[in-house]
Write a protein that holds these residues in place. Structure first.
Motif, PDB file in Angstrom:
ATOM      1  N   VAL A 218      43.278  57.713  57.496  1.00 55.66           N
ATOM      2  CA  VAL A 218      43.316  57.756  56.035  1.00 55.66           C
ATOM      3  C   VAL A 218      44.679  57.287  55.553  1.00 55.66           C
ATOM      4  O   VAL A 218      45.712  57.596  56.159  1.00 55.66           O
TER       5      VAL A 218
ATOM      6  N   ASN B  65      32.618  56.663  51.931  1.00 56.12           N
ATOM      7  CA  ASN B  65      33.262  57.419  53.005  1.00 56.12           C
ATOM      8  C   ASN B  65      34.166  58.529  52.474  1.00 56.12           C
ATOM      9  O   ASN B  65      34.220  59.622  53.055  1.00 56.12           O
ATOM     10  N   LEU B  66      34.885  58.253  51.398  1.00 60.43           N
ATOM     11  CA  LEU B  66      35.812  59.242  50.862  1.00 60.43           C
ATOM     12  C   LEU B  66      35.164  60.177  49.844  1.00 60.43           C
ATOM     13  O   LEU B  66      35.755  61.184  49.468  1.00 60.43           O
TER      14      LEU B  66
ATOM     15  N   VAL C  77      34.214  52.280  50.971  1.00 58.72           N
ATOM     16  CA  VAL C  77      35.323  53.229  50.884  1.00 58.72           C
ATOM     17  C   VAL C  77      34.945  54.407  49.990  1.00 58.72           C
ATOM     18  O   VAL C  77      35.196  55.572  50.318  1.00 58.72           O
ATOM     19  N   ASP C  78      34.336  54.102  48.832  1.00 54.98           N
ATOM     20  CA  ASP C  78      33.891  55.163  47.924  1.00 54.98           C
ATOM     21  C   ASP C  78      32.918  56.103  48.623  1.00 54.98           C
ATOM     22  O   ASP C  78      32.987  57.328  48.462  1.00 54.98           O
TER      23      ASP C  78
ATOM     24  N   ARG D 156      39.418  57.027  62.100  1.00 59.11           N
ATOM     25  CA  ARG D 156      39.423  57.203  60.634  1.00 59.11           C
ATOM     26  C   ARG D 156      40.845  57.458  60.136  1.00 59.11           C
ATOM     27  O   ARG D 156      41.169  58.571  59.735  1.00 59.11           O
TER      28      ARG D 156
ATOM     29  N   VAL E   8      38.509  53.953  55.315  1.00 62.40           N
ATOM     30  CA  VAL E   8      38.883  55.179  54.613  1.00 62.40           C
ATOM     31  C   VAL E   8      40.267  55.017  53.964  1.00 62.40           C
ATOM     32  O   VAL E   8      40.954  55.995  53.706  1.00 62.40           O
ATOM     33  N   GLN E   9      40.673  53.762  53.707  1.00 58.50           N
ATOM     34  CA  GLN E   9      41.934  53.503  53.020  1.00 58.50           C
ATOM     35  C   GLN E   9      41.641  53.239  51.542  1.00 58.50           C
ATOM     36  O   GLN E   9      40.861  52.346  51.216  1.00 58.50           O
ATOM     37  N   LYS E  10      42.269  53.990  50.678  1.00 58.14           N
ATOM     38  CA  LYS E  10      42.044  53.820  49.245  1.00 58.14           C
ATOM     39  C   LYS E  10      42.495  52.429  48.803  1.00 58.14           C
ATOM     40  O   LYS E  10      43.377  51.826  49.401  1.00 58.14           O
TER      41      LYS E  10
ATOM     42  N   CYS F  90      41.262  63.356  53.191  1.00 54.76           N
ATOM     43  CA  CYS F  90      42.289  63.077  52.179  1.00 54.76           C
ATOM     44  C   CYS F  90      43.223  64.271  52.004  1.00 54.76           C
ATOM     45  O   CYS F  90      44.440  64.100  51.852  1.00 54.76           O
TER      46      CYS F  90
ATOM     47  N   GLY G 252      35.069  63.176  53.959  1.00 57.27           N
ATOM     48  CA  GLY G 252      36.098  62.268  53.464  1.00 57.27           C
ATOM     49  C   GLY G 252      37.121  62.968  52.600  1.00 57.27           C
ATOM     50  O   GLY G 252      38.323  62.690  52.680  1.00 57.27           O
ATOM     51  N   LYS G 253      36.656  63.897  51.759  1.00 61.31           N
ATOM     52  CA  LYS G 253      37.586  64.660  50.925  1.00 61.31           C
ATOM     53  C   LYS G 253      38.507  65.517  51.791  1.00 61.31           C
ATOM     54  O   LYS G 253      39.684  65.684  51.484  1.00 61.31           O
TER      55      LYS G 253
END
Length: 232
Positions: free
Chosen positions: A34, A158-159, A155-156, A32, A56-58, A168, A164-165
């Motif tokens: 980020v 997972n994060l 992605v939304d 994962r 998990v990449q924005k 980040c 996920g938060k």
């Protein structure tokens, strides 16, 4: 240490090189990793899926969805509501559900990029917001990339969860903190060498120094803890 220098205008084209180097060092891909929005692209997401890396990449508009000022831009399609079938609804309540063909192109990585184009059945005739909604073309058209939207939705997901938060937050602490030390504490605000090879050597030496500095602090902390334990 996985660091490098690239002659690219953005981060997107560097992602796969970093992941391949990680694989060369460890014999596996990270689970994962980020990263900020500069690394989120169709090529990189498909690369992740191929190599078992979680998404998990924005992506570019990830942060804008929660920005209150951005949400007030009613003519941006990201702020439009959708029907149950997934068709967009413009600020005037018109549904853009008329299929008008595909825009087909190739990404830099050679992957097929297909956007399905949709418009409103009346082609925006008589709309009082016509001049505000769009400036180019005879009427408003929107593209829908089904594959990319599905990947961004993952992605939304997972994060958006607590785990996920947390990832980040850790990325911000570790990555931004390291750059802060190099730039503010060590005064590395510009390179003093010329040429890609020279600049890369200078940067890697600074990274090496930072790692030795962090290890030294860790060693001092461990020694202090040992002394306290003996006194107790």
């Amino acid at each position: 240490m996985n660091a490098d220098i690239f002659q690219n205008p953005g981060d997107t084209l560097t992602w796969q090189a970093f992941m391949d180097r990680y694989h060369d060092y460890t014999g596996k891909y990270p689970c994962r990793p980020v990263a900020d929005a500069g690394y989120g692209s169709l090529d990189n997401y498909l690369y992740n899926l191929k190599n078992g890396i979680e998404l998990v990449q924005k992506y570019g508009n990830f942060g804008k969805k929660k920005d209150r000022r951005f949400q007030k831009r009613i003519y941006n399609v990201l702020n439009w509501k959708q029907t149950e079938e997934g068709f967009l609804i413009c600020p005037e309540g018109r549904v853009l559900d008329q299929y008008e063909g595909d825009n087909i192109s190739r990404t830099r990585g050679g992957n097929l990029h297909i956007s399905q184009m949709y418009a409103e059945k009346g082609h925006c005739e008589g709309c009082p917001r016509r001049s505000q909604c769009f400036r180019f073309g005879k009427y408003r058209r929107v593209g829908k990339n089904v594959v990319m939207e599905e990947l961004q939705g993952k992605v939304d997901e997972n994060l958006g969860c607590e785990e996920g938060k947390g990832l980040c937050r850790q990325r911000s602490i570790q990555v931004e903190g390291a750059f802060g030390i190099l730039k503010q504490d060590r005064g590395m605000t510009r390179f003093r060498r010329r040429g890609l090879k020279g600049v890369k050597m200078e940067f890697l030496l600074n990274c090496l120094g930072l790692n030795l500095y962090k290890y030294h602090l860790f060693w001092l902390k461990q020694r202090a803890n040992n002394l306290i334990g003996k006194l107790n």
